[in-house]
Design a protein around this motif. Sequence first.
Motif, PDB file in Angstrom:
ATOM      1  N   VAL A 240       0.863  -1.114   0.033  1.00  0.00           N
ATOM      2  CA  VAL A 240       0.152  -0.102   0.079  1.00  0.00           C
ATOM      3  C   VAL A 240       1.068   1.238  -0.084  1.00  0.00           C
ATOM      4  O   VAL A 240       1.875   1.346   0.887  1.00  0.00           O
ATOM      5  CB  VAL A 240      -0.954   0.199   1.245  1.00  0.00           C
ATOM      6  CG1 VAL A 240      -1.714   1.466   1.123  1.00  0.00           C
ATOM      7  CG2 VAL A 240      -1.765  -1.031   1.274  1.00  0.00           C
ATOM      8  N   TYR A 241       0.799   2.192  -0.983  1.00  0.00           N
ATOM      9  CA  TYR A 241       1.392   3.375  -0.965  1.00  0.00           C
ATOM     10  C   TYR A 241       0.619   4.640  -0.870  1.00  0.00           C
ATOM     11  O   TYR A 241      -0.629   4.523  -1.314  1.00  0.00           O
ATOM     12  CB  TYR A 241       1.898   3.630  -2.543  1.00  0.00           C
ATOM     13  CG  TYR A 241       3.479   2.961  -2.772  1.00  0.00           C
ATOM     14  CD1 TYR A 241       3.683   1.373  -2.567  1.00  0.00           C
ATOM     15  CD2 TYR A 241       4.511   3.372  -3.393  1.00  0.00           C
ATOM     16  CE1 TYR A 241       4.629   0.843  -2.937  1.00  0.00           C
ATOM     17  CE2 TYR A 241       5.465   2.930  -3.599  1.00  0.00           C
ATOM     18  CZ  TYR A 241       5.845   1.605  -3.301  1.00  0.00           C
ATOM     19  OH  TYR A 241       6.756   1.081  -3.738  1.00  0.00           O
TER      20      TYR A 241
ATOM     21  N   VAL B 206       5.548   5.858   2.084  1.00  0.00           N
ATOM     22  CA  VAL B 206       4.739   7.069   1.614  1.00  0.00           C
ATOM     23  C   VAL B 206       5.707   8.006   0.667  1.00  0.00           C
ATOM     24  O   VAL B 206       6.995   8.069   1.193  1.00  0.00           O
ATOM     25  CB  VAL B 206       4.408   8.001   3.020  1.00  0.00           C
ATOM     26  CG1 VAL B 206       5.376   7.956   3.974  1.00  0.00           C
ATOM     27  CG2 VAL B 206       3.962   9.050   2.599  1.00  0.00           C
ATOM     28  N   ILE B 207       5.175   8.484  -0.058  1.00  0.00           N
ATOM     29  CA  ILE B 207       5.998   9.286  -1.096  1.00  0.00           C
ATOM     30  C   ILE B 207       5.589  10.777  -0.677  1.00  0.00           C
ATOM     31  O   ILE B 207       4.341  11.203  -1.090  1.00  0.00           O
ATOM     32  CB  ILE B 207       5.917   9.022  -2.431  1.00  0.00           C
ATOM     33  CG1 ILE B 207       6.554   7.477  -2.860  1.00  0.00           C
ATOM     34  CG2 ILE B 207       6.645  10.023  -3.471  1.00  0.00           C
ATOM     35  CD1 ILE B 207       6.347   7.208  -4.251  1.00  0.00           C
TER      36      ILE B 207
ATOM     37  N   THR C 254       4.434   2.933   9.430  1.00  0.00           N
ATOM     38  CA  THR C 254       4.677   2.932   8.058  1.00  0.00           C
ATOM     39  C   THR C 254       6.325   3.046   7.950  1.00  0.00           C
ATOM     40  O   THR C 254       6.813   4.018   8.767  1.00  0.00           O
ATOM     41  CB  THR C 254       3.996   4.082   7.634  1.00  0.00           C
ATOM     42  OG1 THR C 254       2.838   3.882   7.399  1.00  0.00           O
ATOM     43  CG2 THR C 254       4.610   4.309   5.870  1.00  0.00           C
ATOM     44  N   ARG C 255       7.101   2.430   7.344  1.00  0.00           N
ATOM     45  CA  ARG C 255       8.567   2.284   7.565  1.00  0.00           C
ATOM     46  C   ARG C 255       9.237   2.838   6.429  1.00  0.00           C
ATOM     47  O   ARG C 255      10.438   2.986   6.595  1.00  0.00           O
ATOM     48  CB  ARG C 255       9.096   0.704   7.622  1.00  0.00           C
ATOM     49  CG  ARG C 255       8.645   0.056   8.807  1.00  0.00           C
ATOM     50  CD  ARG C 255       9.443  -1.062   8.917  1.00  0.00           C
ATOM     51  NE  ARG C 255      11.035  -0.684   8.809  1.00  0.00           N
ATOM     52  CZ  ARG C 255      11.790  -1.407   8.278  1.00  0.00           C
ATOM     53  NH1 ARG C 255      11.487  -2.591   7.807  1.00  0.00           N
ATOM     54  NH2 ARG C 255      13.127  -1.131   8.332  1.00  0.00           N
ATOM     55  N   PHE C 256       8.689   3.168   5.329  1.00  0.00           N
ATOM     56  CA  PHE C 256       9.460   3.754   4.351  1.00  0.00           C
ATOM     57  C   PHE C 256       9.050   5.178   3.843  1.00  0.00           C
ATOM     58  O   PHE C 256       7.748   5.195   3.273  1.00  0.00           O
ATOM     59  CB  PHE C 256       9.362   2.854   3.017  1.00  0.00           C
ATOM     60  CG  PHE C 256      10.019   1.399   3.511  1.00  0.00           C
ATOM     61  CD1 PHE C 256      11.276   1.351   3.868  1.00  0.00           C
ATOM     62  CD2 PHE C 256       9.256   0.275   3.662  1.00  0.00           C
ATOM     63  CE1 PHE C 256      11.896  -0.006   4.281  1.00  0.00           C
ATOM     64  CE2 PHE C 256       9.518  -0.882   4.056  1.00  0.00           C
ATOM     65  CZ  PHE C 256      10.967  -0.901   4.454  1.00  0.00           C
ATOM     66  N   LEU C 257       9.939   6.038   4.108  1.00  0.00           N
ATOM     67  CA  LEU C 257       9.390   7.481   3.548  1.00  0.00           C
ATOM     68  C   LEU C 257      10.511   8.014   2.375  1.00  0.00           C
ATOM     69  O   LEU C 257      11.702   7.955   2.584  1.00  0.00           O
ATOM     70  CB  LEU C 257       9.341   8.106   4.586  1.00  0.00           C
ATOM     71  CG  LEU C 257       9.474   9.884   4.579  1.00  0.00           C
ATOM     72  CD1 LEU C 257       8.356  10.188   3.768  1.00  0.00           C
ATOM     73  CD2 LEU C 257       9.504  10.410   5.966  1.00  0.00           C
ATOM     74  N   VAL C 258       9.699   8.420   1.032  1.00  0.00           N
ATOM     75  CA  VAL C 258      10.711   9.205   0.089  1.00  0.00           C
ATOM     76  C   VAL C 258      10.043  10.666   0.216  1.00  0.00           C
ATOM     77  O   VAL C 258       8.819  10.926  -0.177  1.00  0.00           O
ATOM     78  CB  VAL C 258      10.506   8.616  -1.162  1.00  0.00           C
ATOM     79  CG1 VAL C 258      11.457   9.289  -2.241  1.00  0.00           C
ATOM     80  CG2 VAL C 258      10.840   7.072  -1.266  1.00  0.00           C
ATOM     81  N   TYR C 259      11.144  11.575   0.165  1.00  0.00           N
ATOM     82  CA  TYR C 259      10.634  12.978   0.265  1.00  0.00           C
ATOM     83  C   TYR C 259      11.204  13.640  -0.988  1.00  0.00           C
ATOM     84  O   TYR C 259      12.192  13.409  -1.352  1.00  0.00           O
ATOM     85  CB  TYR C 259      11.337  13.617   1.752  1.00  0.00           C
ATOM     86  CG  TYR C 259      11.148  15.302   1.516  1.00  0.00           C
ATOM     87  CD1 TYR C 259       9.645  15.543   1.654  1.00  0.00           C
ATOM     88  CD2 TYR C 259      12.176  16.034   1.416  1.00  0.00           C
ATOM     89  CE1 TYR C 259       9.498  16.859   1.542  1.00  0.00           C
ATOM     90  CE2 TYR C 259      11.945  17.451   1.438  1.00  0.00           C
ATOM     91  CZ  TYR C 259      10.322  17.888   1.507  1.00  0.00           C
ATOM     92  OH  TYR C 259      10.204  19.159   1.430  1.00  0.00           O
TER      93      TYR C 259
END
Length: 372
Positions: free
Chosen positions: A9-10, A81-82, A119-124
Amino acid sequence: MTDGGRDLVYLVTGGCGFLGEHMVRTLLEMEPRLRELRVFDLHLGPWLEALNPGPVQVTPIQGDVTRAEDVVAALAGADVVIHMAGLVDVWGLNDPEIIYRVNVQGTQNVIDACVQTGTRFLVYTSSMEALGPNTKGHPFYRGNEDTPYEAIHTQPYPRSKAQAERLVLEANGRKVRGGLPLVTCALRPTGIYGEGHQLMLDFYRNAQCTGGWLFRTIPASVEHGRVYAGNVAWMHVLAARELGSRATTMGGQIYFCYDDSPYKSYEDFNLEILGPCGIRLLGTRPLLPYFLLFLLAILNAFLQWLLRPLVVYTALINPYTLSLANTTFTVHTDKAQRHFDYQPLYGWEESRDRTVSWVKTRKGHPGPLPRD
Ligand SMILES: NC(=O)c1ccc[n+]([C@@H]2O[C@H](COP(=O)([O-])OP(=O)(O)OC[C@H]3O[C@@H](n4cnc5c(N)ncnc54)[C@H](O)[C@@H]3O)[C@@H](O)[C@H]2O)c1
Ligand SMILES: CC(C)CCC[C@@H](C)[C@H]1CC[C@H]2[C@@H]3[C@H](O)C=C4C[C@@H](O)CC[C@]4(C)[C@H]3CC[C@]12C
């Protein structure tokens, strides 16, 4: 894994903006593990309804990143999450306080929501402007992520991008709900172009008003970094995909966004797109001396200040946009290729042709300047 390997899930914040739309479409096309795509934005775009998402569930979420509760609700149960929601304002349209609230506090809310929901992955989506150009006009000539540069921020937008980027990088390794570490990275696009680029359209329409001519204002020798939106989105897809398996390499890192777009001045680059649409650029050197442009920029800033109580007056050229356009800032790097195997999805000719076709289809369609 479930449903043919589709188990992720994104969430894309700012998913209905210029870059956001490219992001959503690229994820749907290129991420085979995607099960649900949540598109979070203050204003949802009508194009979302017309998407053909195939086996992926697309969930539009109308929300505000400055409201922590909106972000937590949207993030619950998401894997990645992007975060690209933001106020892109170098024209003084918005109060600096509002820019801070959206770009910095909004980013803090996203980080806190990751911690709270697990939520473990975050791209900013950061910006070249987190680094420069600085107000001293120092050139950054084909630099990379390790090139020394004196970052000096006096303007609300670049300052907010630098602050938000720092928050994201410092959050790498924080324990999220369930006890596992958050993995973060930040991507820094230079000036993005592509389908949906409103400013390109504005230059096109301005030129139509002068019989198809644009007037050179910036020396051709000043290089300005540009990157195609489809490649920026693709870089986000790959970064998000690889953050899990390459956390030690990628966690807490910054990456410039790059592709094969040529190194040119801002105006000469625009002409690569607008030329095939019938627009010509007058002059091999700037038609107005720099001091006159600078006076015009000062006048615009003064008018903005004077009229502020009545109306928000904005003009394309102000002292900041003029210095941005007049300072060489280009990147030359392979860090994203080394860290997560990035190669541009679109070559230069295809990026250009896609943008040209879009400009041609937009003939006669009115649009705002700049986007709010
Ligand atoms: N356009 C460029 O050249 C460029 C270059 C480098 C970095 N960036 C960054 O890329 C990101 C996207 O930029 P863009 O050009 O697509 O801008 P955009 O204005 O088209 O998109 C931003 C989106 O964020 C949404 N948004 C704004 N405030 C919000 C809030 N409070 N809550 C939820 N959503 C909100 C807007 O509605 C919009 O859809 C931004 O973070 C920007 O700083 C853009
Ligand atoms: C003919 C010129 C003097 C007219 C002024 C052009 C000016 C509006 C352009 C020049 C450079 C542009 C910025 C640059 O491409 C990079 C970014 C970074 C990004 O994070 C947001 C957009 C921004 C600020 C571009 C905005 C438009 C600028 C200032």
